[in-house]
Design a protein around this motif. Structure first.
Motif, mmCIF file in Angstrom:
data_model
loop_
_atom_site.group_PDB
_atom_site.id
_atom_site.type_symbol
_atom_site.label_atom_id
_atom_site.label_comp_id
_atom_site.label_asym_id
_atom_site.label_seq_id
_atom_site.Cartn_x
_atom_site.Cartn_y
_atom_site.Cartn_z
ATOM 1 N N LYS A 155 1.709 4.596 -11.383
ATOM 2 C CA LYS A 155 2.981 3.873 -11.235
ATOM 3 C C LYS A 155 3.909 4.609 -10.271
ATOM 4 O O LYS A 155 4.569 3.980 -9.447
ATOM 5 C CB LYS A 155 3.649 3.674 -12.597
ATOM 6 N N ALA A 156 3.949 5.929 -10.337
ATOM 7 C CA ALA A 156 4.793 6.708 -9.430
ATOM 8 C C ALA A 156 4.279 6.629 -7.991
ATOM 9 O O ALA A 156 5.066 6.486 -7.050
ATOM 10 C CB ALA A 156 4.855 8.159 -9.888
ATOM 11 N N LYS A 162 5.076 3.041 -6.529
ATOM 12 C CA LYS A 162 6.353 2.435 -6.923
ATOM 13 C C LYS A 162 7.082 1.762 -5.773
ATOM 14 O O LYS A 162 7.824 0.818 -5.989
ATOM 15 C CB LYS A 162 7.256 3.446 -7.613
ATOM 16 N N ASN A 163 6.885 2.220 -4.558
ATOM 17 C CA ASN A 163 7.578 1.620 -3.420
ATOM 18 C C ASN A 163 6.720 0.643 -2.636
ATOM 19 O O ASN A 163 7.168 0.078 -1.656
ATOM 20 C CB ASN A 163 8.098 2.724 -2.479
ATOM 21 N N VAL A 173 1.430 -2.812 -10.521
ATOM 22 C CA VAL A 173 1.611 -1.364 -10.338
ATOM 23 C C VAL A 173 0.525 -0.703 -9.493
ATOM 24 O O VAL A 173 0.688 0.447 -9.095
ATOM 25 C CB VAL A 173 1.740 -0.614 -11.692
ATOM 26 N N SER A 227 7.946 -5.651 -8.365
ATOM 27 C CA SER A 227 8.399 -5.430 -9.737
ATOM 28 C C SER A 227 7.190 -5.368 -10.653
ATOM 29 O O SER A 227 6.194 -6.043 -10.440
ATOM 30 C CB SER A 227 9.341 -6.541 -10.180
ATOM 31 N N SER A 228 7.290 -4.515 -11.664
ATOM 32 C CA SER A 228 6.186 -4.376 -12.595
ATOM 33 C C SER A 228 6.627 -4.845 -13.967
ATOM 34 O O SER A 228 7.813 -4.941 -14.256
ATOM 35 C CB SER A 228 5.710 -2.922 -12.653
#
Length: 113
Positions: free
Chosen positions: A51-52, A55-56, A25, A2-3
């Protein structure tokens, strides 16, 4: 992972340095510093891509974007001496220590005139 996002001001004596921090992130804590007469706005596309990309992932590093005195939302410098390169570097070191970070990666931007 989580960010979380934190926009804040680091107070050192009579100076207020504006910074944006995205926690959780990137794999490692990383400080992004803009070039002369710019702001953290320059780093928004980069922060979105990072961030993209992660993200996982299970990442625990913070992405920190810092604005020099006289730039963005930071305080104006009280004197020309506060814009000396060595003093600007000390401001960044104070910010990083104030945020409780160490062993941080550094990314800088220097645009040609």
């Amino acid at each position: 992972g989580s960010s979380r996002f934190l926009m804040g001001f680091f107070q050192h004596h009579d100076k207020q340095m504006h910074y944006d921090l995205y926690a959780g992130v990137v794999p490692e804590d990383t400080l992004f510093i803009h070039d002369n007469l710019a702001s953290n706005h320059w780093w928004q596309p980069t922060s979105q891509l990072l961030k993209a990309r992660f993200k996982n992932g299970h990442v625990g590093g913070s992405l920190v974007m810092s604005e020099w005195l006289g730039c963005g939302k930071s305080s104006a410098p009280a004197s020309e001496g506060e814009l000396d390169v060595a003093e600007l570097a000390q401001d960044q070191i104070r910010l990083i220590k104030g945020l409780g970070l160490s062993d941080i990666n550094l990314v800088g931007l220097d645009s040609p005139l």
